[in-house]
Design an enzyme around this catalytic site. Structure first.
Site, PDB file in Angstrom:
ATOM      1  N   SER A 406       1.235  -1.427   0.013  1.00  0.00           N
ATOM      2  CA  SER A 406      -0.010   0.449  -0.079  1.00  0.00           C
ATOM      3  C   SER A 406       0.935   1.351  -0.182  1.00  0.00           C
ATOM      4  O   SER A 406       0.328   2.017  -0.536  1.00  0.00           O
ATOM      5  CB  SER A 406      -0.821  -0.589   1.361  1.00  0.00           C
ATOM      6  OG  SER A 406      -1.901  -0.991   1.339  1.00  0.00           O
ATOM      7  N   GLU A 439      -3.445   0.358  -9.171  1.00  0.00           N
ATOM      8  CA  GLU A 439      -2.471   1.299  -9.979  1.00  0.00           C
ATOM      9  C   GLU A 439      -1.420   0.644 -10.180  1.00  0.00           C
ATOM     10  O   GLU A 439      -1.062  -0.618  -9.356  1.00  0.00           O
ATOM     11  CB  GLU A 439      -2.393   1.653  -8.561  1.00  0.00           C
ATOM     12  CG  GLU A 439      -3.212   3.136  -8.158  1.00  0.00           C
ATOM     13  CD  GLU A 439      -2.401   3.721  -6.468  1.00  0.00           C
ATOM     14  OE1 GLU A 439      -2.231   5.300  -6.297  1.00  0.00           O
ATOM     15  OE2 GLU A 439      -1.991   3.029  -5.551  1.00  0.00           O
TER      16      GLU A 439
HETATM   17  P1  NAI Z   1      -3.021 -10.132   5.456  1.00  0.00           P
HETATM   18  O1  NAI Z   1      -2.855  -9.872   7.365  1.00  0.00           O
HETATM   19  O2  NAI Z   1      -4.798 -10.092   5.871  1.00  0.00           O
HETATM   20  O3  NAI Z   1      -2.837 -10.652   4.805  1.00  0.00           O
HETATM   21  C1  NAI Z   1      -1.376 -11.154   5.080  1.00  0.00           C
HETATM   22  C2  NAI Z   1      -1.412 -12.478   4.818  1.00  0.00           C
HETATM   23  O4  NAI Z   1      -0.053 -13.029   4.568  1.00  0.00           O
HETATM   24  C3  NAI Z   1      -1.420 -13.267   5.910  1.00  0.00           C
HETATM   25  O5  NAI Z   1      -2.659 -14.814   5.190  1.00  0.00           O
HETATM   26  C4  NAI Z   1      -0.435 -14.229   6.397  1.00  0.00           C
HETATM   27  O6  NAI Z   1      -0.152 -15.779   6.555  1.00  0.00           O
HETATM   28  C5  NAI Z   1       0.425 -13.917   4.487  1.00  0.00           C
HETATM   29  N1  NAI Z   1       2.311 -13.968   5.028  1.00  0.00           N
HETATM   30  C6  NAI Z   1       2.786 -13.498   6.142  1.00  0.00           C
HETATM   31  N2  NAI Z   1       3.354 -13.643   5.740  1.00  0.00           N
HETATM   32  C7  NAI Z   1       3.744 -14.330   4.868  1.00  0.00           C
HETATM   33  C8  NAI Z   1       4.796 -15.145   3.794  1.00  0.00           C
HETATM   34  N3  NAI Z   1       6.428 -14.917   4.589  1.00  0.00           N
HETATM   35  N4  NAI Z   1       5.195 -15.971   3.191  1.00  0.00           N
HETATM   36  C9  NAI Z   1       3.747 -16.036   3.138  1.00  0.00           C
HETATM   37  N5  NAI Z   1       2.483 -16.403   3.829  1.00  0.00           N
HETATM   38  C10 NAI Z   1       2.106 -14.884   4.358  1.00  0.00           C
HETATM   39  O7  NAI Z   1      -2.802  -8.528   4.984  1.00  0.00           O
HETATM   40  P2  NAI Z   1      -3.956  -7.429   3.813  1.00  0.00           P
HETATM   41  O8  NAI Z   1      -5.006  -6.530   3.993  1.00  0.00           O
HETATM   42  O9  NAI Z   1      -4.544  -9.040   3.166  1.00  0.00           O
HETATM   43  O10 NAI Z   1      -2.258  -6.623   3.336  1.00  0.00           O
HETATM   44  C11 NAI Z   1      -1.141  -7.155   2.147  1.00  0.00           C
HETATM   45  C12 NAI Z   1      -0.857  -6.490   1.982  1.00  0.00           C
HETATM   46  O11 NAI Z   1      -1.648  -6.294   0.739  1.00  0.00           O
HETATM   47  C13 NAI Z   1      -0.612  -5.188   2.538  1.00  0.00           C
HETATM   48  O12 NAI Z   1       1.100  -5.194   1.735  1.00  0.00           O
HETATM   49  C14 NAI Z   1      -1.375  -4.554   2.613  1.00  0.00           C
HETATM   50  O13 NAI Z   1      -0.408  -3.060   2.930  1.00  0.00           O
HETATM   51  C15 NAI Z   1      -2.091  -5.044   0.884  1.00  0.00           C
HETATM   52  N6  NAI Z   1      -3.141  -4.332   0.785  1.00  0.00           N
HETATM   53  C16 NAI Z   1      -3.874  -4.029   1.682  1.00  0.00           C
HETATM   54  C17 NAI Z   1      -5.119  -3.810   1.692  1.00  0.00           C
HETATM   55  C18 NAI Z   1      -6.847  -4.083   2.394  1.00  0.00           C
HETATM   56  O14 NAI Z   1      -7.734  -2.669   2.435  1.00  0.00           O
HETATM   57  N7  NAI Z   1      -6.425  -4.943   4.078  1.00  0.00           N
HETATM   58  C19 NAI Z   1      -5.446  -2.506   0.572  1.00  0.00           C
HETATM   59  C20 NAI Z   1      -5.084  -2.646  -0.634  1.00  0.00           C
HETATM   60  C21 NAI Z   1      -3.449  -3.371  -0.542  1.00  0.00           C
END
Ligand code: NAI
Ligand code: 3HC
Length: 698
Positions: A406, A439
């Site tokens: 993000s 984006e």
């Molecule tokens: P989340 O916490 O829901 O999911 C992250 C996932 O990644 C978890 O399921 C975790 O088990 C997994 N994970 C963590 N480290 C890992 C690794 N080393 N190998 C494999 N899996 C791993 O987070 P979310 O919200 O899905 O965000 C993910 C990314 O997307 C972040 O960079 C966030 O900034 C970005 N993002 C989030 C948005 C949102 O509205 N939540 C919108 C746009 C981008």
């Protein structure tokens, strides 16, 4: 005779074939050609006229590029009246999309035949206007008032089967439009079918139009055109004559044509199409894209995987361990269940997508053959770097390595690999299988065909893709951070979060900024604030901590049932959380701020000034190439009201000198936050607009 309409005689039938690619829009030359064609057919003693379109479609509507310019005769309503008044039998054969003025020409014809794949509709309300060539008068006469109101106020396109059922068309037949049209016209002549003018049909029975108007106005959330269109349909029922109804339609059409909303919506129409057409991508072949991988199956990873599966791509999803993988699979299945319920996929497709197209993995070796990897793990630079280092080892040469970060620096992520040219940011929005924005974040060393592949992926996933440069938050989140901060400042100074939400939803946003924070999770903003404080904030920056206290109390918004608002079981019923005002008042007292009253108008101006100013910086620094790139980002990712066109189109409409004057006035109180964007100052000095920059870039 104009080249846009080809005239041909086949026995008793004069054939008028439109040839104005790509969509046979009814521009001046087409209108002149149709009029001349009808006159010639009559003069030459033809018995019938067939109208159809060559290429991919019948007329897809009036030529939108002519709007706002002085109209030139023959006007479309007069042309339609001329077609309808012809003593010859006029038949239209429809294929592709007969939309707006196109359907109005068809409704002025005496009979209509269509190929099965044809679609018809009156989408004018989406452009901020209403059907202005008799659509509001003729459609209720053939399809009834209820169906006409539905089609005209929603602007939806319907297929030939529904159009046949509603009486909008008379016959559906497989084949080429010219052939089926000729056969139908001949059949009508042979059977002695009468000339059948819709305008001569009796007026349909009226309904409770005031009630319909109120309902449509409310549903439009500030958009005027659908409600005004109701009044035009009302005239079809209640005017003294067809001609009087047409006159009323014209008045209402001109009223809408002169609105800012019309300007905003037409800007959105063209910008939506221009946004992913980048000059530097012309002729650049994207890399092949069959199989992709997603790392991390949380909120975003699961959504991205769902979108990719629905677009027909094979997806390998890698999680940290088996439990996390099972949870991720459950999320994807849940998303696909939604698609199944809404009839978007069949039960067989659901099975194929979840069992064949999707592979779950915990070992990086599973990624050795994929064409593109999208990383969506926690928002932590160290974690991301570890992932990219592993990808660098296992992925095949030429595979694209993308991050969904993000805010983090994509250049820094790219630098930890041996192939920075293959690294790019692909920033999706939550929920990723629903939200339209993507984006495409281009880092310093990203190869041009990798950029092209990012746009190609966006197209395949049916997203609106916007090119963004690297900075904290790219285009959207960077601008959001600024206008959100302006809202926090207003809260400290005396406005309540609830008043701000109300003022901004009245402006047209789907949700106010504080309700949005509750939806996204207050922990996200908390983490950003903590990071910024740790990095060291400028002493002149105003900070606020009342939201931190909400988080410290375990209140993260909707997911915990309480944030700025308190949520009921269904998450829909929300009422302001009274603790919020207590926390705010305590902080004001601590900072020695005497709260003052804010009018809703002042809130909107300040909030929008912050948004426009940051947007102008984003364009000035080249993070967004054109103002329209910012406009489309805010429209498709941040709930900005489409009828205002986007923040920079809105700024052009309200006037840049006034906005700059506002910003300078706000700077008298806080000259750190309110630093005018150099680009805004330049445009004001030169008497130009943001749209001038769009035109120069196209
Ligand atoms: P989340 O916490 O829901 O999911 C992250 C996932 O990644 C978890 O399921 C975790 O088990 C997994 N994970 C963590 N480290 C890992 C690794 N080393 N190998 C494999 N899996 C791993 O987070 P979310 O919200 O899905 O965000 C993910 C990314 O997307 C972040 O960079 C966030 O900034 C970005 N993002 C989030 C948005 C949102 O509205 N939540 C919108 C746009 C981008
Ligand atoms: N006028 C001028 N240009 C038009 C146009 C129109 N009505 N409709 C489409 N175009 C242009 C697009 O801008 C695009 O140009 P570009 O290649 O330079 O970007 C090109 O035609 C192809 O359009 P799309 O990329 O949108 O092609 P698709 O195949 O995806 O979609 C379509 C085709 C469904 C016809 C879609 O273009 C569309 O929805 N067009 C608008 C239809 C419409 O709103 N008609 C009503 C017009 S208002 C009216 O008729 C007023 C009357 O009541 C008086």
């Amino acid at each position: 005779m104009s080249d846009a309409i080809n005239y041909e005689r086949v026995g008793d039938i004069a054939v008028l074939a439109a040839n104005n690619p790509p969509v046979n829009a009814l521009g001046l030359a087409v209108r002149q050609g149709l009029q001349a064609g009808i006159e010639r057919a009559e003069a030459e003693g033809a018995k019938a006229v067939l109208i159809y379109g060559t290429g991919r479609t019948y007329f897809a509507g009036a030529d939108i590029r002519e709007f706002g310019k002085p109209p030139r005769a023959p006007w479309l309503p007069d042309l339609c009246a001329r077609i309808e008044a012809s003593p010859l039998l006029v038949v239209s054969a429809l294929h592709g999309t007969a939309l707006g003025g196109g359907l109005e020409v068809a409704l002025s014809s005496h009979y209509r035949i269509a190929v099965p794949s044809a679609k018809v509709g009156l989408p004018e309300v989406h452009l901020g206007i209403l059907p202005g060539a008799g659509g509001t008068q003729r459609l209720p006469r053939v399809a009834g008032v209820e169906a006409a109101l539905d089609l005209i106020t929603s602007g939806r396109h319907i297929g030939s089967a529904e159009a046949l059922k509603l009486g909008v068309i008379d016959k559906v037949e497989e084949g080429e439009p010219r052939e089926i049209g000729l056969a139908y016209a001949q059949e009508l002549l042979d059977s002695g079918a009468p000339r059948r003018a819709v305008g001569e049909m009796p007026a349909p029975a009226a309904v409770d139009f005031d009630a319909v108007y109120d309902k449509v106005l409310k549903k439009g959330r500030g958009q005027l055109s659908p409600a005004v269109a109701v009044r035009a349909v009302q005239a079809a029922c209640e005017a003294e004559s067809f001609e009087a109804g047409m006159k009323r339609e014209r008045e209402l059409f001109m009223e809408l044509m002169n609105t800012d909303q019309r300007q905003g919506l037409i800007h959105a129409f063209f910008s939506e199409r221009a946004v992913s057409k980048l000059p530097e991508l012309k002729g650049i072949e994207p890399r092949p894209l069959e199989a992709i991988a997603v790392i991390g199956g949380g909120t975003m990873g699961a959504g991205i995987a769902t979108a990719a599966l629905l677009a027909g791509l094979n997806v390998t999803l890698l999680e940290m361990n088996d439990d996390a993988a099972a949870a991720a699979k459950g999320r994807i299945e849940g998303n696909l269940q939604g698609a199944l319920k809404r009839g978007k996929i069949s039960a067989e497709q659901f099975d194929a997508l979840t069992n064949q197209a999707l592979t779950m993995a915990t070992d990086y070796e599973a990624l050795s053959e994929v064409d593109l990897v999208i990383e969506a793990v926690f928002e932590d630079m160290e974690v991301k770097k570890q992932v990219f280092k592993k990808l660098d080892i296992v992925c095949k040469p030429g595979a694209i390595l993308a991050s969904n970060t993000s805010y983090l620096d994509v250049n820094e992520i790219a630098a930890c690999t041996s192939r920075p040219e293959d690294v790019i940011g692909l920033h999706f929005f939550s929920p990723a299988h629903v939200m339209k924005l993507l984006e495409v974040v281009v880092a310093d060393r990203t190869a041009i065909d990798v950029v092209a592949t990012g746009f190609d992926l966006g197209k395949r996933l049916r997203k609106i893709s916007v090119r963004a440069g690297v900075c904290d938050g790219f285009i959207g989140n960077r601008i959001l951070a600024t206008y959100r901060t302006a809202a926090d400042h207003m809260v400290l100074d005396g406005a309540s979060p609830f008043q701000i939400d109300k003022a901004m939803t009245a402006f047209g946003f789907a949700m106010g900024p504080f309700a949005v924070s509750d939806l996204a999770g207050l922990d996200i903003g908390w983490a950003v604030r903590k990071r910024k404080r740790a990095e060291g904030m400028d002493p002149r920056a105003r900070d606020s901590s009342y939201a931190d206290k909400l988080c410290e109390g375990g209140n993260f918004g909707q997911k915990t049932g309480k944030g700025y608002y308190v949520y009921g079981e269904d998450k829909r019923s929300a009422s302001p959380n009274p603790e919020v005002m207590e926390l705010i008042e305590a902080e004001r007292a601590e900072k020695g701020i005497t709260p003052r009253e804010f009018s809703d108008e002042e809130i909107v101006r300040k909030y929008m000034a912050a948004m426009v100013n940051e947007a102008a910086k984003v364009v000035g620094e080249g993070i967004a190439r054109r103002p329209l790139d910012v406009d489309m980002t805010l429209l498709f990712g941040y709930g900005f009201p489409r009828y205002n066109g986007g923040p920079l189109k809105w700024a052009d409409i309200v006037g840049l000198p006034d906005l700059l004057a506002d910003i300078k006035r706000y700077a008298e109180e806080d000259d750190y936050f309110w630093q005018p964007a150099p680009l805004l100052e330049q445009l004001v000095a030169e008497g130009r607009t943001f749209d001038d920059l769009n035109k120069e870039a196209s």
